[in-house]
Write an enzyme that holds these catalytic residues in place. Structure first.
Site, PDB file in Angstrom:
ATOM      1  N   ASN A 164       0.799  -1.234   0.000  1.00 32.42           N
ATOM      2  CA  ASN A 164       0.000   0.000   0.000  1.00 32.42           C
ATOM      3  C   ASN A 164       0.830   1.281   0.000  1.00 32.42           C
ATOM      4  O   ASN A 164       0.277   2.379   0.151  1.00 32.42           O
ATOM      5  CB  ASN A 164      -0.984   0.029   1.180  1.00 32.42           C
ATOM      6  CG  ASN A 164      -2.119  -0.956   0.992  1.00 32.42           C
ATOM      7  OD1 ASN A 164      -2.661  -1.095  -0.095  1.00 32.42           O
ATOM      8  ND2 ASN A 164      -2.469  -1.659   2.050  1.00 32.42           N
TER       9      ASN A 164
ATOM     10  N   ASP B  20      -0.646  -7.585 -11.051  1.00 32.23           N
ATOM     11  CA  ASP B  20      -1.985  -7.031 -10.898  1.00 32.23           C
ATOM     12  C   ASP B  20      -2.175  -6.386  -9.526  1.00 32.23           C
ATOM     13  O   ASP B  20      -2.931  -5.423  -9.390  1.00 32.23           O
ATOM     14  CB  ASP B  20      -3.030  -8.131 -11.102  1.00 32.23           C
ATOM     15  CG  ASP B  20      -3.056  -8.622 -12.543  1.00 32.23           C
ATOM     16  OD1 ASP B  20      -2.757  -7.819 -13.441  1.00 32.23           O
ATOM     17  OD2 ASP B  20      -3.365  -9.807 -12.767  1.00 32.23           O
TER      18      ASP B  20
ATOM     19  N   GLY C 217       4.556  -9.437 -13.101  1.00 24.13           N
ATOM     20  CA  GLY C 217       3.877 -10.223 -12.084  1.00 24.13           C
ATOM     21  C   GLY C 217       3.750 -11.682 -12.473  1.00 24.13           C
ATOM     22  O   GLY C 217       4.431 -12.164 -13.384  1.00 24.13           O
TER      23      GLY C 217
END
Length: 531
Positions: free
Chosen positions: A174, A197, A239
């Site tokens: 975050n 993602d 990813g």
């Protein structure tokens, strides 16, 4: 040949490699073309003519002829050769873009400078191109190659295109979202995330959240009309699945994504808001999955130490457990859309379905201003009850290398709707047949136990929650009674799954979902039709 006016074509004879070529630049069509030109005879372009749209030229630079190793052939005989190099996009297989270079030679220095100046002026006039970008790099996502991929494949292209960057290497979860809430983003032309993602989801939440805060909108209100963000987001895939990138560009190749950012592509995509009890849980752009995909992601979270193989392990374990869940799905059909989940019309660059659906949705919203919305919704909501192996909602095809067609091959990126897929309780063999169709071209909805709807809103409540509510009411009537879940000797199954929201676990089984049409823009073009 005189100087070129604002819209006058420029045409000259220049050398490309060892061939004498006619080279033309047509500002009206924004097209650079060259073709072989014999000394005598006609000089019209033929079927072998090469062309590059000005919009796909990365940069133009003067070439040092003394350092040019390939300077052989006819121009070696030139007394004072001059050259300029055009760096551009070249298409490869499987929707990949590559960085290509073409060098043009001439004995006329003034002519070369005219070409350089004209091309550079045209590139400067392309206002959609980013000049300054904020880049977030996740060094831990996927195989931990994010920083290496950016430095090797992306940074040199950004430098070539004269894009300045500010780079933040994230150190904790975050961080990107928190940073976007705090800093002034006015000086940036876009945000780039290097990762999977999950990294994109962080940036998405930061961009949308900041935009709503600045507009004074409370995102916790399920009926809030969210304001679209003007800040574009670029994705450099690094990813494990790169679903969003694969579904919007057609490949998870870092060089391709970097080139889409450089040329300033723009693609508006839908975003779903997910609420529980008037509280925003998350935003979703790809998959919302309850049951099979919820159990899979929940189990895989406990096995991060296994690396990427955890998804295969958890997938097999979840399949073998063959859990089903009982609940109620209510949804509002997307009557504004001009497509359907089974029409075999995939979303492509310049999509007609997205364009027309958005126009018709705007017409619906105008009618809502006259107080008709509530009456319409009361009439149109549909309810489906039953036992489900999986409940999936996709805002895009959810394609990836393992599933090139995706979970809903005809889902559209910007039509203001989501494809709601209900897989009812069936045998393990039939469910396997359904899963296998994700990997081939067969119609994955052609089963009696599968239902698919195109919706703009939906709600879900599990039987577990419904029973809990009724038990609470009974408990109020009988204060000395004991609820089943409180009993230590009760062996009843809770029959409760979790939601997989773009790869993150949501533990609330009761949710309310609303699709917001074209809420964010990506540095992407959409998947191009194969030429």
């Amino acid at each position: 040949m005189g100087a070129m006016g604002a819209a006058e074509p420029l045409q000259s004879v220049l050398w490309v490699k060892q061939e004498r070529c006619a080279v033309s630049l047509e500002p009206a069509r924004a097209l650079l073309r060259w073709w072989r030109s014999p000394v005598t005879g006609p000089c019209a372009p033929d079927a072998n003519a090469c062309c590059v749209p000005v919009s796909e030229i990365i940069a133009v630079e003067e070439t040092d002829v003394h350092e040019k190793q390939s300077s052989s052939g006819r121009w070696q005989k030139m007394e004072n050769p001059f050259a300029f190099t055009v760096h551009c996009v070249k298409r490869a297989r499987h929707h990949r873009w590559k960085w290509a270079q073409v060098t043009f030679w001439s004995a006329d220095e003034q002519l070369c400078h005219l070409w350089l100046q004209t091309l550079r002026e045209l590139l400067e006039s392309l206002t959609s191109r980013p000049k300054r970008l904020l880049v977030f790099i996740n060094p831990f996502g996927g195989k931990g190659q994010g920083k290496h991929i950016y430095e090797k494949k992306v940074a040199p292209l950004f430098t070539l295109a004269s894009i300045t960057t500010e780079i933040i290497i994230t150190e904790h979860a975050n961080q990107a979202k928190e940073t976007l809430y705090e800093i002034n983003t006015d000086s940036y032309d876009g945000i780039v995330c290097v990762g999977g993602d999950g990294m994109f989801s962080e940036v998405l939440h930061g961009v949308i959240g900041r935009t709503q805060r600045n507009a004074g909108i409370d995102p916790n209100h399920p009926r809030a009309v969210l304001v679209p963000s003007t800040l574009r987001i670029g994705i450099i895939p690094a990813g494990s699945t790169d679903c969003v990138c694969y579904s919007t560009v057609g490949t998870n190749d870092a060089e391709t994504s970097a080139l889409h950012i450089i040329v300033g592509d723009s693609l508006a995509i839908d975003v779903s808001s997910v609420h529980h009890n008037s509280t925003l849980l998350r935003y979703s752009v790809s998959l919302l999955g309850y049951g099979f995909y919820g159990d899979l992601i929940k189990d895989s979270e406990k096995k991060r130490w296994m690396g990427l193989v955890r998804y295969d392990f958890s997938g097999l374990k979840t399949f073998l457990s063959h859990q089903y869940y009982e609940g109620t799905v209510s949804f509002l059909p997307a009557q504004h859309t001009v497509g359907s989940p089974r029409d075999k019309k995939p979303c492509r660059a310049g999509c007609f379905v997205c364009r027309q659906s958005k126009q018709q949705l705007e017409e619906e919203q105008k009618k809502a201003l006259y107080g008709l919305e509530n009456a319409e919704e009361m009439e149109e909501w549909q309810v489906v009850c039953g036992k489900f192996l999986a409940i999936n909602a996709t805002n895009m095809s959810c394609a990836c290398p393992r599933s090139p067609g995706g979970m809903s091959p005809a889902a559209h990126l910007g039509d203001g709707s989501s494809d709601l897929i209900l897989i009812r309780k069936c045998s393990r063999f039939n469910f396997l047949r359904f899963l296998v169709r994700h990997t081939n071209q067969d119609d994955q909805f052609d089963f009696t136990f599968v239902e698919v709807y195109r919706v703009k809103k939906f709600q879900f409540t599990s039987k577990h929650v419904e029973d809990e509510d009724s038990d609470l009411k009974e408990h109020g009537k009988q204060p000395f009674g004991q609820m089943c879940n409180d009993s230590p000797i009760c062996s009843c199954s809770t029959s409760r799954s979790s939601w997989n929201c773009d790869g993150e676990v949501l533990y609330s089984p009761a949710i309310e979902v609303r699709v917001h049409c074209q809420l964010v823009r990506l540095f992407a073009r959409g998947i191009e039709e194969k030429s």
